[in-house]
Each structure stands twice: as C-alpha cells, then as structure tokens.
Enzyme design. Structure first.
Site, short mmCIF file in Angstrom:
data_model
loop_
_atom_site.label_atom_id
_atom_site.label_comp_id
_atom_site.label_asym_id
_atom_site.label_seq_id
_atom_site.Cartn_x
_atom_site.Cartn_y
_atom_site.Cartn_z
N TYR A 144 0.84 -1.21 0.00
CA TYR A 144 0.00 0.00 0.00
C TYR A 144 0.87 1.25 0.00
O TYR A 144 0.73 2.12 -0.88
CB TYR A 144 -0.89 -0.03 1.24
CG TYR A 144 -1.87 1.13 1.31
CD1 TYR A 144 -2.97 1.20 0.46
CD2 TYR A 144 -1.71 2.14 2.26
CE1 TYR A 144 -3.89 2.25 0.56
CE2 TYR A 144 -2.62 3.19 2.35
CZ TYR A 144 -3.70 3.24 1.50
OH TYR A 144 -4.60 4.28 1.59
N VAL A 186 -9.67 1.76 13.25
CA VAL A 186 -9.98 1.94 14.66
C VAL A 186 -11.37 2.52 14.93
O VAL A 186 -12.07 2.05 15.84
CB VAL A 186 -8.84 2.74 15.35
CG1 VAL A 186 -8.75 4.16 14.84
CG2 VAL A 186 -9.02 2.73 16.84
N PHE A 190 -14.03 0.27 17.00
CA PHE A 190 -14.51 0.67 18.33
C PHE A 190 -16.03 0.80 18.34
O PHE A 190 -16.70 0.34 19.26
CB PHE A 190 -13.88 1.99 18.77
CG PHE A 190 -12.44 1.89 19.23
CD1 PHE A 190 -11.75 0.69 19.19
CD2 PHE A 190 -11.78 3.02 19.72
CE1 PHE A 190 -10.42 0.60 19.60
CE2 PHE A 190 -10.46 2.94 20.15
CZ PHE A 190 -9.78 1.74 20.09
N GLY A 206 -2.36 1.99 24.13
CA GLY A 206 -3.47 2.92 23.88
C GLY A 206 -3.06 4.37 23.93
O GLY A 206 -3.88 5.27 23.79
N PRO A 273 2.52 3.03 12.95
CA PRO A 273 3.15 4.24 13.47
C PRO A 273 2.56 4.68 14.81
O PRO A 273 1.36 4.52 15.04
CB PRO A 273 2.85 5.29 12.39
CG PRO A 273 1.91 4.69 11.44
CD PRO A 273 1.73 3.24 11.74
N ARG A 276 0.73 10.11 14.06
CA ARG A 276 0.65 10.64 12.68
C ARG A 276 -0.24 11.85 12.76
O ARG A 276 -1.36 11.79 13.27
CB ARG A 276 0.06 9.54 11.81
CG ARG A 276 0.03 9.80 10.34
CD ARG A 276 1.29 9.48 9.59
NE ARG A 276 1.68 8.12 9.31
CZ ARG A 276 0.89 7.11 9.02
NH1 ARG A 276 -0.39 7.22 9.01
NH2 ARG A 276 1.40 5.94 8.73
N1 LIG Z 1 -10.36 6.51 4.38
C1 LIG Z 1 -9.17 6.98 4.71
O1 LIG Z 1 -8.94 7.29 5.89
C2 LIG Z 1 -8.10 7.15 3.67
C3 LIG Z 1 -6.86 7.65 4.10
C4 LIG Z 1 -5.86 7.82 3.16
C5 LIG Z 1 -6.09 7.55 1.84
N2 LIG Z 1 -7.29 7.06 1.45
C6 LIG Z 1 -7.45 6.75 0.02
O2 LIG Z 1 -8.73 7.15 -0.43
C7 LIG Z 1 -9.21 6.20 -1.39
C8 LIG Z 1 -10.59 5.70 -0.98
O3 LIG Z 1 -10.49 5.07 0.28
P1 LIG Z 1 -11.76 4.55 1.09
O4 LIG Z 1 -11.49 4.74 2.52
O5 LIG Z 1 -12.99 5.10 0.49
O6 LIG Z 1 -11.63 2.98 0.84
P2 LIG Z 1 -12.68 1.95 0.17
O7 LIG Z 1 -12.04 0.62 0.25
O8 LIG Z 1 -14.02 2.13 0.79
O9 LIG Z 1 -12.74 2.46 -1.31
C9 LIG Z 1 -11.90 2.03 -2.34
C10 LIG Z 1 -12.74 1.72 -3.55
O10 LIG Z 1 -11.88 1.33 -4.62
C11 LIG Z 1 -12.45 0.18 -5.24
N3 LIG Z 1 -11.36 -0.56 -5.88
C12 LIG Z 1 -10.34 -1.23 -5.29
N4 LIG Z 1 -9.54 -1.77 -6.22
C13 LIG Z 1 -10.06 -1.43 -7.43
C14 LIG Z 1 -9.69 -1.70 -8.76
N5 LIG Z 1 -8.60 -2.41 -9.06
N6 LIG Z 1 -10.46 -1.19 -9.76
C15 LIG Z 1 -11.57 -0.46 -9.49
N7 LIG Z 1 -11.97 -0.19 -8.23
C16 LIG Z 1 -11.22 -0.65 -7.21
C17 LIG Z 1 -13.10 -0.59 -4.11
O11 LIG Z 1 -14.05 -1.53 -4.54
C18 LIG Z 1 -13.70 0.57 -3.30
O12 LIG Z 1 -14.99 0.91 -3.77
C19 LIG Z 1 -8.18 5.09 -1.49
O13 LIG Z 1 -7.35 5.34 -2.61
C20 LIG Z 1 -7.38 5.24 -0.22
O14 LIG Z 1 -6.06 4.82 -0.38
C21 LIG Z 1 -8.30 6.84 2.34
#
Ligand SMILES: NC(=O)c1ccc[n+]([C@@H]2O[C@H](COP(=O)([O-])OP(=O)(O)OC[C@H]3O[C@@H](n4cnc5c(N)ncnc54)[C@H](O)[C@@H]3O)[C@@H](O)[C@H]2O)c1
Length: 313
Positions: A144, A186, A190, A206, A273, A276
């Site tokens: 990731y 988390v 929770f 924690g 970590p 953050r």
């Molecule tokens: N939620 C957070 O706290 C957070 C923090 C940092 C970064 N992000 C980034 O934001 C984005 C969305 O995160 P989220 O929390 O909504 O997660 P999520 O898992 O709910 O959403 C990701 C979506 O991408 C789709 N997906 C995965 N692989 C795919 C592929 N190969 N082709 C097409 N669709 C695909 C999944 O089905 C899902 O709908 C991600 O890129 C994630 O890395 C989220």
C-alpha cells in the site's frame, strides 16, 4: 457542468464524493470493481439521470470521455490491502498509469487520492508535505505505502513530461458513515464493538495518537483542491490535526454510544506508526480549508449509521 470520473466511487470516500459532485450539478461516472466498495453505498444515486455506474478494474485501460478524474480506486485498510498485496500494488501503480493515460488522451485534470502512509513511521511531527517519509519497502504494509508513493511519482512524471494537470492529495485518517464494518480500522472497530457490547480492542498501551477527519470535511477539501489553478499540483495534506489517543477515542465512543463494553489490550501490529498528524498549513493557505466538524459530532453521526446497519442486519 463537467463530466467527472470517480474511480473507487462505490467505496466509503468515493460514494460521498459522487454525491457531492452530483449535488454541484456535474455528470458523474462512478467506476468500481466492488472489491471493497458496495452497490448499497451508491444505491441512492442510481436513479439520478446524471449518475452512471461502470463495473471496471482500473488495472485495465479505460476509454471514456471526461473532463476531470478523481482517482480513489484502491483498498484502504490493512485487512483489505493485505488480502492480495500484489493486486494492491497493481491497483495503485497500473491504476495510476491507466488513469493518467486516460487524462493525457482526453486532456482531463486528474486528482490522486494519496495517503499519509507515504510518510511511513515518521520522525517529524506534524508531517509537512516537504517531509519525504520513512517507509519500510519490504514489510506487510509496503504494497500500500510504496504503491501509493509510486503513484505519486507517476503523477509528477506525467506532469513534468506531458504537462498534465495533476493534483495530489495526501489524505489522513478519515471516518464517517459508509466506513466498512469489519475492516480493522480503529473508528469502525470501536463503534461496532461498543454497539455489539463486545470488548473494545486496544493495540499497545493505547497512548499512540491518531487524528480523525470527518468525511464531509475531506470531500470539501478534495473538491477545492481540484478547483485550484493549474499551476498548483500539491502534494497537499488533508486531515484533522487534532490528536487523540486510542484510549481517549475508546472512551468517547463508549460514552456516546452508552455502551458497557470493556477495554482489552493486545500487542501492536508491525509497522504501526505511534503518531501521525497532518501539518495543514498549506491547505489553509491554498484552499482556505481547515476541518469544521469536531470528533464528537462526527462520531455521533457515524454511530447512528452503524446503529442502523446493525439493527438492519
Ligand atoms: N479513508 C481513509 O482514511 C483514507 C486515508 C488515506 C487515503 N485514502 C485513500 O482514499 C481512497 C478511498 O479510500 P476509502 O477509505 O474510500 O476505501 P474503500 O475501500 O471504501 O474504497 C476504495 C474503492 O476502490 C475500489 N477498488 C479497489 N480496487 C479497485 C480496482 N482495481 N479497480 C476499481 N476499483 C477498485 C473498491 O471496490 C472501493 O470501492 C483510497 O485510494 C485510499 O487509499 C483513504
């Protein structure tokens, strides 16, 4: 009115973003392979004439006519991205190449949903965008973290080499309705444990801290970043800088949900970590943004969402 592609649009953040873009009057094409996203997240949008849904995996090329692309496709929680780590890296890297190729072909502006994980286990607090990070390249989280880092590299190379209009947003922990119930993150952990009356699992002592941004604040920031002048590329941190320890979070969840669950302590997972925290001075300066929703308020909304889901299941 623009034609906007949201990859990962059926996921937690993507579904809120689709909603917001439709409300602004845009045409929205949601692309998702439903690995972690669900149709129920976007079921309420399917009847809208300006909303389209396409089942597609971004590791394969996509040919559509759009003006803007938000690239969110990628599983975001360790449980999901470690399920098939090779596919995770492919989704970040091949997905970025395919979406950047599409943006180049149709001259679209493109925004990458990057992550605070690009900072790894940082030695600098809070993290400014200029910090290059401390990431383990060979660990269980690397698919990731390094996938997202490589995607950022690709975005900046397309910008340097092809003058593509790019925006890179580094998202810090975000929570809210439509988070996954069992993804080990988390806040959802929770809340679900508290609502079910199960023990609340705390990793380590924690005292490690996290910052929590409510989804509406994040979506507002993403839309504002997309609207910045072409010269602005980011990377730009988006998150809530207010820190809470895991113990504080657990206690707040217990009090808001009225749960009698007990706290239990387990060993910390590797590469987790201790702290953050986003430095959001760039976001304040460039997009005039800072979070508006306090943790208590956001948790109340999220707890209500999970209550409905648990009652319905
Ligand atoms: N939620 C957070 O706290 C957070 C923090 C940092 C970064 N992000 C980034 O934001 C984005 C969305 O995160 P989220 O929390 O909504 O997660 P999520 O898992 O709910 O959403 C990701 C979506 O991408 C789709 N997906 C995965 N692989 C795919 C592929 N190969 N082709 C097409 N669709 C695909 C999944 O089905 C899902 O709908 C991600 O890129 C994630 O890395 C989220």
């Amino acid at each position: 009115m623009e034609r906007i592609l949201v990859t990962g649009g059926a996921g937690f953040l993507g579904s809120h973003l689709c909603e917001r873009l439709l409300a602004q009057g845009h045409d929205v094409l949601c692309v998702d392979n439903f690995f972690t996203g669900t149709k129920s997240n976007i079921a309420h949008l399917l009847m809208q004439p300006r909303f389209e849904l396409l089942r597609h995996d971004v590791t394969f090329p996509l040919y559509v006519e759009v003006d803007r692309i938000y690239n969110l496709a990628c599983p975001a929680s360790p449980i999901h991205y470690q399920f098939d780590p090779v596919q995770t890296t492919k989704t970040s890297v091949h997905g970025a190449i395919n979406m950047l190729g599409l943006a180049k072909r149709v001259k679209a502006k493109i925004l990458q949903a990057s992550t605070s994980e690009v900072y790894g286990d940082p030695e600098v607090h809070p993290q400014p965008e200029s910090y290059w990070g401390r990431v383990n390249p060979v660990g269980a989280r690397s698919c990731y973290d390094e996938g997202k880092r490589c995607a950022e590299t690709l975005f900046f190379d397309y910008w340097r080499q092809h003058r593509l209009r790019i925006k890179v947003v580094r998202i810090f922990n975000t929570y809210g309705p439509r988070m996954h119930q069992n993804d080990g993150r988390v806040v959802s952990n929770f809340i679900v444990q508290a609502l079910k009356g199960n023990d609340i699992t705390i990793y380590g002592d924690g005292m490690q801290t996290r910052c929590f941004c409510y989804v509406d604040d994040l979506v507002e920031a993403m839309v504002r970043v997309m609207d910045t002048a072409d010269e602005f590329t980011g990377p730009i941190n988006i998150g809530n800088p207010v820190e809470f320890t895991m113990l504080q979070l657990a206690e707040l969840v217990l009090s808001l949900s009225g749960s009698k669950s007990k706290l239990v302590f387990k060993p910390l997972p590797s590469d987790d970590p201790r702290q953050r925290q986003p430095d959001i001075s760039l976001a304040e300066k460039v997009i005039g943004w800072s979070p508006t929703i306090e943790l208590r308020q956001g948790l109340e909304r999220t707890i209500r969402y999970f209550e409905d889901r648990i009652i319905a299941s």
